[in-house]
Design a protein around this motif. Structure first.
Motif: not given
Length: 535
Positions: A162-173
């Protein structure tokens, strides 16, 4: 360090990490990751294995920080003086396991990314790297699911993608059931695909060099894949939604081991062997990890395990344990129901047996155990017993015992333990001792007149074979079967009065992934049983 920071760190260099093995060319090929400007499929593949090597090889952090005060106690693979709070897994040990898993998963995601960037021809030639990396990842994922239940998985480790996008990379359980389903489906497909895989001759050496688990053997990867399927299937075999599948697929595997080969003898064991202790692939951390030189109770025997081995003249006793320094050769363990004062006094008086330093803690060539023949045969024994074939169950059970003894004999044979002046190296168990032990156990099998009683014998052999060597497997099997029966003091001074059945999520995951954590908060209790833990 938060999970987000870990991902950032991975992007800075950890994703490019690689390992050394016994060949000098391997060390030359994989340079210092801090000095690497780009990665390859081969390097990334090795990076996955390298990242979690100390959670397979007996590393210091895994044993001292995590297992010493948690699973080894909950399994009664060790004895220790009781104190309040023992049944709450320490945050440091929990988060170290969590971090290592997600570091490893991020390595895998980067492999996916690199692989996707290659030409169709290179992808076809190197598909074996992706297939076997998934097997390796699923093995580790099962361990983490069995510790926590729901975990971020399908969307996790995507910061680089995701090119370093932490918000987009927040992962569901993802639910544990969905993860098991995904893995079992994919492993079955991989097993079929491996049967039709012929490695391009030009890549045989690079695969062999990159793969420090199975050294490029497709045969062993087939056996690993199907044996892992057996392990997962037996784990979920009592869960209502998986019961029929488990029975069908285990039967399919065991009924056609030509198509679905499994680990059948110790020469086929899936493990990381140590060839050169001067590389990063070694077991130097084992000694301090179980605190063999201090009063940390990481290597002290439990009464139940020692009593069982004494009573039944177990030929593994002198290979796995050594008597206390003032015990006059008598093997004894710490009673979990005794007072803390008595437990401590027994240890201080030199009466408590410890894990044998020649075989285990001081043996820098101790292998990183993944799946072995004894474990597979004990799975077979349980399956046959549950399906009414007691003759095949007994054969698999007795085969497993003999293989377990040989397994520990083999480990003793490669020891390089030095500096032990107060004990002598034990003799390996003899075939006569093994024969006598199995004959005695055959009487116990005959006396066990119900399937439950026979299952208890199988479960006890799992417990003895796993001991502290396969602690995570031990804990899962004890929870699943409630066998062998272990007694613990009740901790009335703490909310957690008995050993837990799962771990809490680490605090940083709660803090930095709050929206997704909210969906699993209600189940984040030490008393929440996993879906396969059916009573």
């Amino acid at each position: 360090m938060t999970m987000k920071k870990i991902s950032s760190f991975l992007l800075a260099g950890l994703m490019l990490v690689a390992a050394s093995c016994q060949e000098s060319e391997f060390t030359k090929r994989y340079a210092d990751p801090a000095k690497i400007s780009e990665t390859t499929i081969e390097k990334q593949y090795t990076g996955i294995m390298y990242t979690n090597r100390e959670y397979i090889l007996p590393g210091y952090g895994n044993y001292f920080v995590t297992l010493r005060t948690t699973l080894n106690r909950y399994n009664q693979a060790v004895g220790w003086p009781f104190e309040s709070g023992n049944y709450v897994p320490g945050s440091a040990g929990v988060q170290e396991v969590w971090y290592n898993y997600y570091n490893t998963l991020s390595q895998f995601r980067e492999l996916e990314k690199v692989y996707a960037s290659k030409s169709a021809e290179e992808q076809a030639n190197k598909k074996i790297f992706m297939l076997t990396a998934r097997v390796y990842l699923y093995d580790y994922t099962q361990r983490i699911v069995d510790l926590f239940g729901a975990i971020p998985f399908t969307e996790a480790g995507m910061v680089s993608a995701n090119n370093g996008d932490y918000v987009q990379s927040s992962a569901k359980f993802d639910s544990p059931e969905s993860i098991y389903t995904l893995m079992l489906d994919d492993l079955k497909s991989i097993a079929t695909e491996l049967n039709g895989t012929t490695l391009n001759a030009g890549y045989q050496k690079s695969f062999q060099t990159s793969d420090f688990v199975n050294k490029g053997s497709i045969d062993l990867w087939k056996r690993y894949t199907n044996s892992l399927r057996l392990r997962m299937l037996i784990r979920v075999s009592a869960a209502p939604d998986f019961k029929a599948r488990a029975t069908s697929e285990i039967g399919e595997i065991l009924g056609n081991t030509t198509t679905f080969p499994i680990v059948e003898n110790n020469d086929q064991n899936i493990q990381i062997n140590v060839f050169d202790i001067n590389t990063d692939i070694n077991s130097k951390g084992f000694k301090d990890g179980i605190a063999s030189g201090g009063d940390w109770f990481g290597n002290t025997a439990s009464k139940k395990m020692i009593d069982h081995m004494n009573t039944n003249a177990d030929p593994r006793l002198k290979i796995i344990f050594e008597p206390g320094q003032k015990a006059n050769g008598v093997y004894a363990g710490i009673d979990p129901l005794a007072t803390s004062a008595l437990q401590t006094t027994m240890y201080q008086n030199g009466l408590v047996s410890i894990y044998n330093r020649y075989t285990l803690s001081n043996n820098q060539f101790f292998p990183g155990v993944i799946i072995n023949a004894a474990q597979v045969n004990l799975i077979k024994a349980e399956y046959y017993l549950n399906n009414g074939n007691e003759a095949l169950a007994k054969t698999a059970y007795e085969t497993a015992i003999a293989q377990s003894v040989d397994f520990y004999n083999d480990i003793l044979a490669v020891t390089n333990a030095t500096g032990i002046t107060d004990a002598t190296i034990p003799d390996p168990a003899t075939s006569a001792q093994v024969t006598a032990y199995i004959a005695k156990d055959a009487v116990n099998w005959t006396k066990a007149t119900t399937p439950a009683a026979k299952l208890s014998l199988i479960a006890t052999q799992k417990w003895l074979h796993f001991n502290i060597v396969q602690a995570y497997e031990n804990w899962s099997e004890i929870r699943r079967l409630d066998m062998p029966t272990l007694q613990f003091q009740v901790d009335n001074a703490n909310n957690q009065t008995t050993p837990p059945v799962r771990w809490n999520y680490p605090g940083n995951e709660v803090t930095y992934n709050p929206t997704n954590y909210a969906a699993v908060r209600e189940n984040d209790k030490l008393t929440t049983r996993l879906f396969w833990d059916v009573k």
